[in-house]
Design a protein around this motif. Structure first.
Motif, mmCIF file in Angstrom:
data_model
loop_
_atom_site.group_PDB
_atom_site.id
_atom_site.type_symbol
_atom_site.label_atom_id
_atom_site.label_comp_id
_atom_site.label_asym_id
_atom_site.label_seq_id
_atom_site.Cartn_x
_atom_site.Cartn_y
_atom_site.Cartn_z
ATOM 1 N N ARG A 76 0.654 -1.416 -0.010
ATOM 2 C CA ARG A 76 -0.083 0.051 0.008
ATOM 3 C C ARG A 76 0.736 1.256 0.102
ATOM 4 O O ARG A 76 0.118 2.384 0.502
ATOM 5 N N PRO A 94 2.227 9.247 8.963
ATOM 6 C CA PRO A 94 2.773 8.475 10.396
ATOM 7 C C PRO A 94 2.819 7.252 10.005
ATOM 8 O O PRO A 94 1.864 6.560 9.183
ATOM 9 N N LEU A 97 2.015 3.098 10.757
ATOM 10 C CA LEU A 97 0.614 2.699 11.255
ATOM 11 C C LEU A 97 0.487 2.311 12.622
ATOM 12 O O LEU A 97 -0.402 2.848 13.327
ATOM 13 N N TYR A 117 -11.318 -0.152 11.308
ATOM 14 C CA TYR A 117 -9.846 -0.740 11.548
ATOM 15 C C TYR A 117 -9.290 -0.346 13.158
ATOM 16 O O TYR A 117 -9.081 0.745 13.312
ATOM 17 N N LEU A 127 -1.808 4.268 15.333
ATOM 18 C CA LEU A 127 -2.909 3.388 16.063
ATOM 19 C C LEU A 127 -2.708 3.594 17.605
ATOM 20 O O LEU A 127 -3.820 3.899 18.290
ATOM 21 N N ALA A 163 -14.854 1.375 6.855
ATOM 22 C CA ALA A 163 -13.313 1.400 7.199
ATOM 23 C C ALA A 163 -13.023 1.017 8.460
ATOM 24 O O ALA A 163 -11.746 1.048 8.751
ATOM 25 N N GLU A 208 -0.602 4.299 -2.275
ATOM 26 C CA GLU A 208 -1.614 5.063 -1.562
ATOM 27 C C GLU A 208 -0.954 6.000 -0.614
ATOM 28 O O GLU A 208 -1.274 7.118 -0.517
ATOM 29 N N ASN A 234 -6.609 3.536 2.604
ATOM 30 C CA ASN A 234 -5.127 3.823 3.368
ATOM 31 C C ASN A 234 -5.548 3.427 4.902
ATOM 32 O O ASN A 234 -6.403 3.647 5.594
ATOM 33 N N GLU A 235 -4.354 2.317 5.323
ATOM 34 C CA GLU A 235 -4.787 1.789 6.584
ATOM 35 C C GLU A 235 -4.734 2.960 7.729
ATOM 36 O O GLU A 235 -5.704 2.838 8.794
ATOM 37 N N VAL A 236 -3.733 3.965 7.665
ATOM 38 C CA VAL A 236 -3.792 4.879 8.705
ATOM 39 C C VAL A 236 -5.213 5.693 8.732
ATOM 40 O O VAL A 236 -5.517 6.032 9.721
ATOM 41 N N PHE A 237 -5.631 6.091 7.677
ATOM 42 C CA PHE A 237 -6.874 6.882 7.391
ATOM 43 C C PHE A 237 -7.890 6.297 7.890
ATOM 44 O O PHE A 237 -8.953 6.640 8.367
ATOM 45 N N ARG A 238 -8.129 4.779 7.608
ATOM 46 C CA ARG A 238 -9.179 4.057 8.162
ATOM 47 C C ARG A 238 -9.021 4.140 9.891
ATOM 48 O O ARG A 238 -9.933 3.932 10.205
ATOM 49 N N ALA A 239 -7.899 3.842 10.249
ATOM 50 C CA ALA A 239 -7.860 3.788 11.609
ATOM 51 C C ALA A 239 -8.284 5.119 12.287
ATOM 52 O O ALA A 239 -9.145 5.413 13.064
ATOM 53 N N TYR A 240 -7.913 6.164 11.589
ATOM 54 C CA TYR A 240 -8.236 7.666 12.111
ATOM 55 C C TYR A 240 -9.706 7.782 11.884
ATOM 56 O O TYR A 240 -10.683 8.159 12.816
#
Lengths: 159, 159, 159
Positions: free
Chosen positions: A1, C102, C104, B158, C108, B156, A4, C14-20
């Motif tokens: 990723r 940042p 991940l 996560y 988190l 979303a 992204e 995006n994993e960071v954005f999903r966590a946010y």
């Protein structure tokens, strides 16, 4: 990723968006400072609102006298609420404005006036400075936000 | 950096995001209007909270009598706080919802109901209209926000 | 416009954005819960502020006695205002932080501590728990937000 992630990083690399991020962070930190100022006045003036907060000052009736309002505490709280009422619209409308493609110079002008106005407003409220300093600094931040809202609606209007 | 700027502009060109930008700007402007309504009532009812604001009305004791609360001022302030409590979640959850890929018709339905509910809520609070008008308009905006939050978490999540 | 929609969806992928998105939605929903808690206490304690809200309880003088403050109602309202003062900066600074690239794990950690701190704060305020539980949970959320602000300014600073 990582592809992204790169795209996300491009957002924060855009100069208008970086300026928005900088000034929004500054005014949100300034708003957070109001919590510390209120706490400082509560402790130095011994003016609390929650019974459990007066426990270090004594037990029973001797602590109850510290459950009271204080003019400095109330003034800091009013400044904090005024920040919420004005910085929330700047944060929201400013975000949409930053994404609406303004030119960098105009955007910086908006953000700088807003941040300067809100910092002036805080000093005017807490010292306090004679009117119309607080009123004018409030109005400057308000006008900047209206101007950005006009740009957002002109660019994005979809009802 | 014109390539990046183009990418940002694409965000605001997306129809769901444009609708979000439009309705969020409308409800934030509506919330800002509460400041003017409060100021209007403070001036016409001569009911202020800061001593420095009463200076134009006279000096010393003659001005102190205007440091008082007024029912219309307090009502406008409660409406303003209720806006903050409800429009902030709409702005935040709505932003994430707009980025979660809803279909345009569903998104517009959410945004329109929310904006209509909050405008109704303001009239119901200020006039005031008999209950349950204010209660139901509050609940409609609340339900729309919960519905968007469900979509965001479904898309979303996560943890 | 499906190409643009795809790009938007990449943001939420995006994993960071999903966590946010997840943690911001959780804390905003938690903040919205304060409205229901306040309403619960207003109804069970029969303590209202708007005359039109007391109509179901009787007419004229018999209803006026319910226009009063109640310690549980006021406590819930203070918890709600404290949420606004702290969750708005998290929402804003956290959004910019999530876009600042940042890693991940660090992101988190920030989001989880903040959400845990605010949930603890609410229990500490409403039960109430003896201090310093409420104070420390407030400070943990505050510190996390400052830490994210530092990352945003380090990455994006453009004055």
């Amino acid at each position: 990723r990582s592809g992204e992630m790169a795209k996300l990083t491009q957002l924060i690399d855009n100069e208008v968006f970086r300026a928005y991020a900088t000034y929004t962070t500054i005014v949100l930190l300034k708003m957070m400072l109001m919590s510390l100022i209120t706490a400082y006045f509560r402790i130095t003036r011994k003016a609390f609102v929650n019974p459990e907060d007066t426990a270090p000052l004594g037990k029973g009736e001797s602590a109850k006298k510290y459950l009271r309002t204080d003019p400095d505490v109330e003034r800091a709280r009013r400044g904090h609420l005024n920040d919420l009422e004005n910085i929330v619209p700047f944060f929201g409308i400013g975000l949409l404005y930053a994404l609406s493609g303004p030119d960098l110079y105009t955007a910086l002008l908006h953000f700088r006036i807003f941040a300067g106005a809100r910092i002036t407003h805080t000093f005017a409220y807490l010292i306090p400075l004679p009117q119309p300093t607080r009123g004018l600094s409030w109005a400057a931040g308000y006008a900047v936000t209206i101007s950005m809202a006009y740009k957002v609606l002109k660019t994005a209007l979809y009802l």
